[in-house]
Design a protein around this motif. Structure first.
Motif, mmCIF file in Angstrom:
data_model
loop_
_atom_site.group_PDB
_atom_site.id
_atom_site.type_symbol
_atom_site.label_atom_id
_atom_site.label_comp_id
_atom_site.label_asym_id
_atom_site.label_seq_id
_atom_site.Cartn_x
_atom_site.Cartn_y
_atom_site.Cartn_z
ATOM 1 N N GLY A 96 0.816 -1.209 0.000
ATOM 2 C CA GLY A 96 0.000 0.000 0.000
ATOM 3 C C GLY A 96 0.847 1.256 0.000
ATOM 4 N N CYS A 97 1.945 1.233 0.741
ATOM 5 C CA CYS A 97 2.829 2.392 0.802
ATOM 6 C C CYS A 97 3.511 2.628 -0.540
ATOM 7 C CB CYS A 97 3.865 2.189 1.908
ATOM 8 S SG CYS A 97 4.900 3.636 2.225
ATOM 9 N N ILE A 98 4.018 1.547 -1.159
ATOM 10 C CA ILE A 98 4.668 1.677 -2.457
ATOM 11 C C ILE A 98 3.670 2.166 -3.502
ATOM 12 C CG2 ILE A 98 5.831 0.412 -4.308
ATOM 13 C CD1 ILE A 98 7.570 0.917 -1.886
ATOM 14 N N SER A 99 2.431 1.692 -3.408
ATOM 15 C CA SER A 99 1.393 2.144 -4.339
ATOM 16 C C SER A 99 1.114 3.628 -4.157
ATOM 17 C CB SER A 99 0.103 1.342 -4.121
ATOM 18 O OG SER A 99 0.301 -0.027 -4.385
ATOM 19 N N GLN A 100 1.097 4.076 -2.905
ATOM 20 C CA GLN A 100 0.897 5.498 -2.657
ATOM 21 C C GLN A 100 2.027 6.324 -3.248
ATOM 22 O OE1 GLN A 100 0.252 6.678 1.445
ATOM 23 N NE2 GLN A 100 -1.965 6.663 1.147
ATOM 24 N N VAL A 101 3.260 5.855 -3.101
ATOM 25 C CA VAL A 101 4.400 6.566 -3.683
ATOM 26 C C VAL A 101 4.210 6.716 -5.183
ATOM 27 C CG1 VAL A 101 6.872 6.422 -4.190
ATOM 28 C CG2 VAL A 101 6.049 5.907 -1.894
ATOM 29 N N TYR A 102 3.843 5.604 -5.842
ATOM 30 C CA TYR A 102 3.700 5.635 -7.298
ATOM 31 C C TYR A 102 2.591 6.586 -7.727
ATOM 32 C CZ TYR A 102 2.454 4.353 -12.028
ATOM 33 O OH TYR A 102 2.157 4.420 -13.362
ATOM 34 N N PHE A 103 1.388 6.392 -7.177
ATOM 35 C CA PHE A 103 0.252 7.176 -7.658
ATOM 36 C C PHE A 103 0.332 8.639 -7.231
ATOM 37 C CE2 PHE A 103 -1.654 2.899 -7.985
ATOM 38 C CZ PHE A 103 -2.056 2.962 -9.315
ATOM 39 N N PHE A 104 0.978 8.905 -6.084
ATOM 40 C CA PHE A 104 1.135 10.298 -5.679
ATOM 41 C C PHE A 104 2.063 11.031 -6.636
ATOM 42 C CE2 PHE A 104 2.942 13.783 -3.193
ATOM 43 C CZ PHE A 104 1.786 14.372 -2.716
ATOM 44 N N ILE A 105 3.184 10.404 -6.994
ATOM 45 C CA ILE A 105 4.095 11.016 -7.967
ATOM 46 C C ILE A 105 3.404 11.142 -9.321
ATOM 47 C CG2 ILE A 105 6.283 10.761 -9.196
ATOM 48 C CD1 ILE A 105 7.370 9.294 -6.769
ATOM 49 N N PHE A 106 2.703 10.079 -9.718
ATOM 50 C CA PHE A 106 2.052 10.060 -11.028
ATOM 51 C C PHE A 106 1.060 11.204 -11.175
ATOM 52 C CE2 PHE A 106 -1.551 8.294 -13.618
ATOM 53 C CZ PHE A 106 -0.937 8.450 -14.847
ATOM 54 N N ALA A 170 12.035 -3.429 10.460
ATOM 55 C CA ALA A 170 10.764 -3.709 11.120
ATOM 56 C C ALA A 170 10.396 -2.548 12.040
ATOM 57 C CB ALA A 170 10.862 -5.005 11.912
ATOM 58 N N GLY A 171 9.130 -2.215 12.058
ATOM 59 C CA GLY A 171 8.667 -1.115 12.903
ATOM 60 C C GLY A 171 8.965 0.257 12.334
ATOM 61 N N THR A 172 9.205 0.334 11.023
ATOM 62 C CA THR A 172 9.499 1.624 10.399
ATOM 63 C C THR A 172 8.298 2.557 10.535
ATOM 64 O OG1 THR A 172 11.030 0.663 8.791
ATOM 65 C CG2 THR A 172 10.060 2.787 8.240
ATOM 66 N N VAL A 173 8.572 3.775 10.973
ATOM 67 C CA VAL A 173 7.532 4.776 11.161
ATOM 68 C C VAL A 173 7.660 5.832 10.071
ATOM 69 C CG1 VAL A 173 6.613 6.557 12.681
ATOM 70 C CG2 VAL A 173 7.415 4.390 13.641
ATOM 71 N N ILE A 174 6.565 6.123 9.394
ATOM 72 C CA ILE A 174 6.517 7.188 8.391
ATOM 73 C C ILE A 174 5.911 8.425 9.057
ATOM 74 C CG2 ILE A 174 5.667 7.890 6.123
ATOM 75 C CD1 ILE A 174 7.530 5.522 5.965
ATOM 76 N N PRO A 175 6.727 9.437 9.360
ATOM 77 C CA PRO A 175 6.212 10.614 10.071
ATOM 78 C C PRO A 175 5.411 11.541 9.164
ATOM 79 C CG PRO A 175 8.523 10.907 9.570
ATOM 80 C CD PRO A 175 8.171 9.538 9.080
ATOM 81 N N HIS A 176 4.319 11.015 8.640
ATOM 82 C CA HIS A 176 3.500 11.764 7.702
ATOM 83 C C HIS A 176 2.117 11.120 7.676
ATOM 84 C CE1 HIS A 176 2.973 14.853 4.873
ATOM 85 N NE2 HIS A 176 4.098 14.747 4.192
ATOM 86 N N PHE A 177 1.165 11.728 6.939
ATOM 87 C CA PHE A 177 -0.151 11.102 6.827
ATOM 88 C C PHE A 177 -0.285 10.302 5.536
ATOM 89 C CE2 PHE A 177 -0.627 15.416 5.172
ATOM 90 C CZ PHE A 177 -1.298 15.226 3.974
ATOM 91 N N PHE A 178 0.795 10.243 4.735
ATOM 92 C CA PHE A 178 0.828 9.379 3.561
ATOM 93 C C PHE A 178 2.289 9.082 3.231
ATOM 94 C CE2 PHE A 178 1.417 13.556 1.806
ATOM 95 C CZ PHE A 178 2.207 13.388 0.678
ATOM 96 N N CYS A 179 2.502 8.143 2.306
ATOM 97 C CA CYS A 179 3.864 7.739 1.946
ATOM 98 C C CYS A 179 4.422 8.665 0.874
ATOM 99 C CB CYS A 179 3.877 6.286 1.461
ATOM 100 S SG CYS A 179 3.555 5.085 2.764
ATOM 101 N N ASP A 180 4.941 9.786 1.308
ATOM 102 C CA ASP A 180 5.588 10.732 0.411
ATOM 103 C C ASP A 180 6.994 10.228 0.090
ATOM 104 O OD1 ASP A 180 6.081 12.974 -1.096
ATOM 105 O OD2 ASP A 180 6.577 14.244 0.618
ATOM 106 N N LEU A 181 7.448 10.438 -1.150
ATOM 107 C CA LEU A 181 8.741 9.914 -1.582
ATOM 108 C C LEU A 181 9.870 10.368 -0.668
ATOM 109 C CD1 LEU A 181 10.579 8.477 -3.635
ATOM 110 C CD2 LEU A 181 10.615 10.612 -4.946
#
Length: 320
Positions: A96-106, A170-181
């Motif tokens: 889901g995170c990788i998909s967000q990266v792709y579609f957000f950039i796209f 493991a346990g990686t935290v993304i300090p954002h509300f979406f997966c920004d590149l």
């Protein structure tokens, strides 16, 4: 997708927007309202352009693509954020995170490219009005739109494939509300030098400053600046004030959208990757949500053709 990526981490934690727990329901309702307004407003623009033959012109052709892009751009981040707020679950899967990266950039790049093409359309309309129909013929408009979609797809695919080669603990935290590149790269446990080299190379190849996350969108921005400098030069040569106002009025809506989109993006990304933080999340919300929501209002309130098309649509509904 590499096996070691899957074995290293299966999901990330999105910290979301820094708000107090007691404010969460209010913020949820606010963002839900923004999302529904964005979807309904842009779909209404698409419907009006489709139904009204007078709107079958190059300007509205590109506006229909921009409306579709705005709906998709908001849908990349908002539904997941709303779901996390409602369920009180901050997890997002690796896929889901990788998909967000792709579609957000796209869709972000596509938005930028379409704004540049629309600026070129306004340049031709103001600077070469007698040749407008010959230059902006249907085939050429389709080629421009297809080029925007293909270029955005290539940009997103290249960055996403490189992100998929990274390792995350493991346990990686993304300090954002979406997966920004930029945030995903910063959260990786492996070397991101190749990813940063790609961003740097893009910045050099398209004659922009090699700033993280900004090189992709600055080339279209430069096209917009050049187009409107030519428009300004032409308008200043018009002797009558009424003529100048009429020429500028055809560009007002587009300039408003460009200012909001690029102003907020520059505020967020005009910094190196190693100093990127999410304290400027309000500016991020402006270019990911607010601009897409306001686009239908900006274009319709300043456009008599869309107003008339909306009036005809209402009359058609009443007559049924």
């Amino acid at each position: 997708m590499r096996p070691e990526n899957q074995s290293s981490v299966s999901e990330f934690l999105l910290l979301g927007i820094p708000i107090q727990p007691e404010q969460q329901d209010v913020v949820f309702a606010l963002f839900l309202g923004m999302y529904l307004t964005t979807v309904l407003g842009n779909l209404l623009i698409l419907l009006l352009i489709r139904l009204d033959p007078r709107l079958h012109t190059p300007m509205y052709f590109f506006l229909s693509h921009l409306a579709l892009t705005d709906v998709s751009f908001s849908s990349v981040t908002l539904p997941k954020m709303l779901m996390n707020m409602q369920t009180r679950c901050q997890a997002i899967t690796y896929a889901g995170c990788i998909s967000q990266v792709y579609f957000f950039i796209f869709f972000g790049c596509l938005d930028s490219f379409l704004l540049a093409v629309m600026a070129y359309d306004r340049y031709v309309a103001v600077c070469h009005p007698l040749r407008y129909t010959a230059i902006m013929r249907d085939e050429f408009c389709v080629i421009l739109a297809a080029g925007c979609w293909l270029a955005a797809c290539a940009q997103a695919l290249l960055h996403t494939l490189l992100v998929d080669q990274l390792t995350f603990c493991a346990g990686t935290v993304i300090p954002h509300f979406f997966c920004d590149l930029a945030v995903v790269l910063k959260s990786s446990c492996s070397d991101t030098s190749l990813n940063e080299l790609l961003i740097l190379t893009e910045g050099v190849l398209i004659f922009t400053l090699p700033l993280e996350g900004l090189s992709v969108v600055m080339a279209p921005f430069m096209c917009i600046i050049i187009s409107y400098l030519r428009v300004l030069t032409t308008v200043l040569k018009i002797p009558s004030t009424a003529g100048k106002y009429k020429a500028f009025s055809t560009c007002g809506s587009h300039l408003t959208v460009v200012s909001m989109f690029y102003g907020s993006i520059s505020y967020v990304y005009l910094q190196p990757l190693n100093s990127y933080t999410v304290k400027d999340w309000i500016a991020t919300i402006i270019y990911t949500m607010l601009t897409s929501m306001l686009n239908p209002f900006i274009y319709s309130l300043r456009n008599k053709d869309l107003k008339q098309g909306f009036g005809k649509l209402i009359d058609r509904i009443k007559s049924q």
